[in-house]
Write a protein that holds these residues in place. Structure first.
Motif, short mmCIF file in Angstrom:
data_model
loop_
_atom_site.label_atom_id
_atom_site.label_comp_id
_atom_site.label_asym_id
_atom_site.label_seq_id
_atom_site.Cartn_x
_atom_site.Cartn_y
_atom_site.Cartn_z
N UNK A 130 12.84 11.61 5.03
CA UNK A 130 13.68 12.03 6.15
C UNK A 130 13.23 11.36 7.44
N UNK A 131 11.92 11.20 7.60
CA UNK A 131 11.39 10.55 8.81
C UNK A 131 11.83 9.09 8.88
N UNK A 132 11.82 8.42 7.74
CA UNK A 132 12.22 7.00 7.72
C UNK A 132 13.72 6.86 7.98
N UNK A 133 14.52 7.73 7.43
CA UNK A 133 15.97 7.69 7.68
C UNK A 133 16.25 7.90 9.17
N UNK A 134 15.56 8.86 9.75
CA UNK A 134 15.72 9.15 11.17
C UNK A 134 15.27 7.97 12.03
N UNK A 135 14.14 7.37 11.64
CA UNK A 135 13.60 6.24 12.40
C UNK A 135 14.53 5.03 12.34
N UNK A 161 0.86 -1.19 0.00
CA UNK A 161 0.00 0.00 0.00
C UNK A 161 0.89 1.24 0.00
N UNK A 162 0.32 2.36 -0.32
CA UNK A 162 1.09 3.60 -0.31
C UNK A 162 1.50 4.06 -1.69
N UNK A 163 2.30 5.11 -1.73
CA UNK A 163 2.67 5.76 -3.00
C UNK A 163 3.42 4.83 -3.94
N UNK A 164 4.36 4.05 -3.40
CA UNK A 164 5.17 3.17 -4.25
C UNK A 164 4.31 2.09 -4.92
N UNK A 221 9.63 1.61 -11.64
CA UNK A 221 8.77 2.66 -11.06
C UNK A 221 8.84 2.62 -9.53
N UNK A 222 8.91 1.42 -8.95
CA UNK A 222 9.04 1.30 -7.49
C UNK A 222 10.32 2.00 -7.01
N UNK A 223 11.40 1.82 -7.76
CA UNK A 223 12.67 2.45 -7.39
C UNK A 223 12.58 3.96 -7.51
N UNK A 224 12.01 4.42 -8.62
CA UNK A 224 11.90 5.86 -8.85
C UNK A 224 11.09 6.53 -7.73
N UNK A 225 9.94 5.94 -7.40
CA UNK A 225 9.07 6.53 -6.39
C UNK A 225 9.73 6.54 -5.02
N UNK A 226 10.31 5.41 -4.63
CA UNK A 226 10.95 5.33 -3.31
C UNK A 226 12.17 6.25 -3.22
N UNK A 227 12.92 6.36 -4.31
CA UNK A 227 14.09 7.24 -4.30
C UNK A 227 13.69 8.71 -4.20
N UNK A 228 12.63 9.08 -4.87
CA UNK A 228 12.15 10.46 -4.78
C UNK A 228 11.64 10.77 -3.37
N UNK A 229 11.05 9.77 -2.72
CA UNK A 229 10.61 9.96 -1.34
C UNK A 229 11.82 10.19 -0.43
N UNK A 230 12.86 9.39 -0.62
CA UNK A 230 14.09 9.54 0.18
C UNK A 230 14.70 10.93 -0.04
N UNK A 231 14.68 11.39 -1.28
CA UNK A 231 15.26 12.69 -1.62
C UNK A 231 14.36 13.85 -1.23
N UNK A 232 13.13 13.56 -0.84
CA UNK A 232 12.20 14.62 -0.46
C UNK A 232 11.54 15.29 -1.64
N UNK A 233 11.63 14.68 -2.83
CA UNK A 233 11.07 15.29 -4.04
C UNK A 233 9.59 14.98 -4.20
N UNK A 234 9.02 14.23 -3.25
CA UNK A 234 7.59 13.96 -3.30
C UNK A 234 6.79 15.03 -2.58
#
Length: 556
Positions: A432-437, A181-184, A413-426
């Motif tokens: 950032x929250x997941x990296x911190x967690x 579930x979710x954006x990815x 597409x899964x990689x693109x979406x998840x990478x953009x989330x990590x970069x904050x481009x979404x």
């Protein structure tokens, strides 16, 4: 071979293996004794300056009694293995292993009977701990299909029951993107509707889609390099690209704990291979100096290339490469550096950009940046990043690029979406929250296990947490007892580790809640008491910045 038998990650027991068993175990114990805690050594000022924060890494000495009992355990298993092989030979005990047919006895044998001694007499006893089928998303929790064996793990039958909500402490789901579930997941579904599930062609023919081009541009931007190339399989990214980069007349310097894909790639390249001790800069520097001074064997001509192979996070040790020192050596001796960030990309660094980001280094100092999408991105495949000239060369010389089918569009597409989330481009702070967690969970989980008295290996910041078991009987017992408590774990033994360094390997995820971690920790503590696994004799290991002697040749 590429790796010494005692530390091979892909080694196997060959003819005469049981004769070297005792020697290998003694050799492993002495290696453990001297690899205990290097934290007490003074660090030369020049090396301190390479690190911006303390570099904490632990390898506690194996207690003597534990080592002796481990030797005895393997010795007893070996003796009974010979006895059972004798009974099988005379058909007193049923033989389940593959054997040569009588009418083919004059042909070249397909099965080397003695080579499988370890598999049939040791591995089979605890085989039920591996290859367990799951029937859900391998997220923070998962559903495991129940199975039983009526012939001592030679075959299994499914009971039809499912063990629900097992806390998953074994998957490489570092940032929690293994989800349905979710954006990815939504983006992958839309991509499947547009492109379908497969491409049915290679990139060099008609399998190069616009989504592949988008992915590679995004990866290059994420890594901070000029260009990148994506591949459909992480293992093949190493094994098929290293042969394209080096060949005869080249020298590869490989860490002794490098992954099997790096080892295979080095072997296939035809290059001369020399192995340095794990994360030991003195050992690496000695090999570099010898290579420069002596050149190639017999002719003494200079090497065409010298390539250093290292990993970001070592997946069985939980250790982090001493990248600042490796780069300093690489620059001094004019070598090339190949960095495998399979486990570190997404899992380390303030921006999730791997070990280079973790140490605050310049990506341009790493010649070949390799990583996989199978861990932090919840997808499949791998990448290589670097200068544009390098990537252009690989597009026409890499077997993985020329002959392998293109990456599946929904995976891309899964990689693109998840990478953009990590970069904050979404447009959110989810990445950032997941990296911190993940960082929080890693620190908490490791600290609690240390306080309980377990021996852990690796770096304080590594989400890969090896907990030492040592004895062969405890490998199977730990995995079974944890599953009884609804905790899914990975237990690891020879040949993935040295023969007396069996361990349980936990992988911490950002998807784990504090409640999940506490439940897992309570279960680990209970099983630790039950199996007497709390071997540690140190209350608090001492920190270290580096692992070098006062005579380090890195000093200017």
């Amino acid at each position: 071979g590429v790796l010494p038998g005692g530390k091979s990650r892909i080694g196997h027991m060959t003819d005469g293996s049981c004769h070297f068993l005792a020697f290998g175990m003694i050799q492993s114990y002495f290696r453990l004794s001297y690899s205990t805690v290097f934290q007490n050594q003074d660090v030369p000022p020049s090396n301190c300056s390479l690190y911006k924060k303390p570099f904490l890494e632990y390898y506690e000495e194996t207690p003597l009694l534990v080592a002796v009992l481990t030797y005895m355990g393997y010795g007893i298993l070996t003796i009974f293995g010979y006895l059972r092989d004798f009974l099988r030979h005379w058909n007193i005990e049923k033989c389940h292993v593959a054997r040569e047919r009588e009418e083919q006895k004059d042909f070249v044998p397909l099965y080397q009977d003695f080579e499988n001694f370890y598999t049939r007499n040791l591995y089979m006893r605890i085989r039920d701990n591996w290859n367990r089928p799951i029937c859900s998303v391998p997220g923070a929790k998962m559903d495991v299909m129940e199975r039983v064996s009526h012939d001592y793990n030679w075959t299994f039958e499914h009971t039809g029951k499912v063990v629900k909500d097992v806390i998953n402490m074994g998957s490489y789901n570092y940032l929690g993107f293994a989800e349905n579930t979710g954006a990815c997941a939504d983006a992958a579904v839309e991509c499947t509707k547009k492109y379908g599930a497969g491409v049915s062609s290679t990139r060099s023919e008609i399998g190069n889609l616009d989504i592949h081009e988008e992915l590679e541009q995004l990866v290059a931007r994420f890594l901070g390099v000029e260009s990148s190339m994506a591949f459909g399989m992480g293992f093949a990214t190493n094994s098929m690209n290293i042969p394209a980069l080096t060949g005869k007349g080249c020298l590869i310097l490989s860490d002794e704990l490098n992954h099997a894909s790096l080892v295979l790639g080095a072997r296939l390249s035809g290059s001369t291979i020399r192995v340095f001790k794990h994360n030991n800069m003195q050992s690496l520097e000695k090999l570099l100096r010898d290579a420069i001074v002596n050149g190639q064997p017999r002719t003494h001509r200079p090497w065409k290339k010298i390539l250093i192979l290292v990993e970001g996070i070592y997946s069985m040790e939980g250790s982090i490469v001493r990248l600042p020192e490796v780069i300093a050596l690489k620059k001094r001796y004019k070598a090339y550096l190949y960095l495998d960030e399979a486990h570190s990309i997404g899992a380390l660094g303030p921006n999730g950009r791997g070990v280079v980001d973790y140490f605050g280094l310049d990506p341009k100092d790493v010649d070949i940046m390799m990583g996989t999408f199978t861990k932090s991105f919840g997808a499949a495949g791998g990448y290589i990043g670097g200068k544009k000239e390098l990537i252009d060369y690989l597009r026409w010389h890499s077997h993985s690029a020329l002959y392998a089918t293109s990456m599946s569009p929904p995976v891309a597409q899964q990689i693109i979406t998840s990478m953009k989330i990590i970069m904050g481009e979404d447009g959110t702070t989810l990445g950032a929250d997941r990296l911190s967690q993940l960082s929080e969970n890693t620190t908490y989980f490791r600290r609690k296990l240390h306080e309980m008295g377990f021996i852990l290996y690796g770096n304080d910041d590594s989400p890969v947490v090896p907990l030492m078991l040592y004895m062969p009987a405890k490998i199977g017992a730990f995995g079974r007892e944890m599953l009884k408590r609804n905790i899914g774990t990975v237990v690891v033994g020879f040949p993935a580790t040295p023969i007396i360094e069996s361990r349980a390997r936990f992988c911490v995820s950002a998807a784990h809640t504090r409640e999940m971690l506490d439940t897992a920790l309570q279960a680990i503590s209970e099983v630790g008491d039950l199996l007497q696994l709390k071997y540690s004799r140190h209350e608090q290991p001492l920190p270290s910045l580096a692992w070098m002697s006062e005579e380090s040749l890195l000093q200017d």
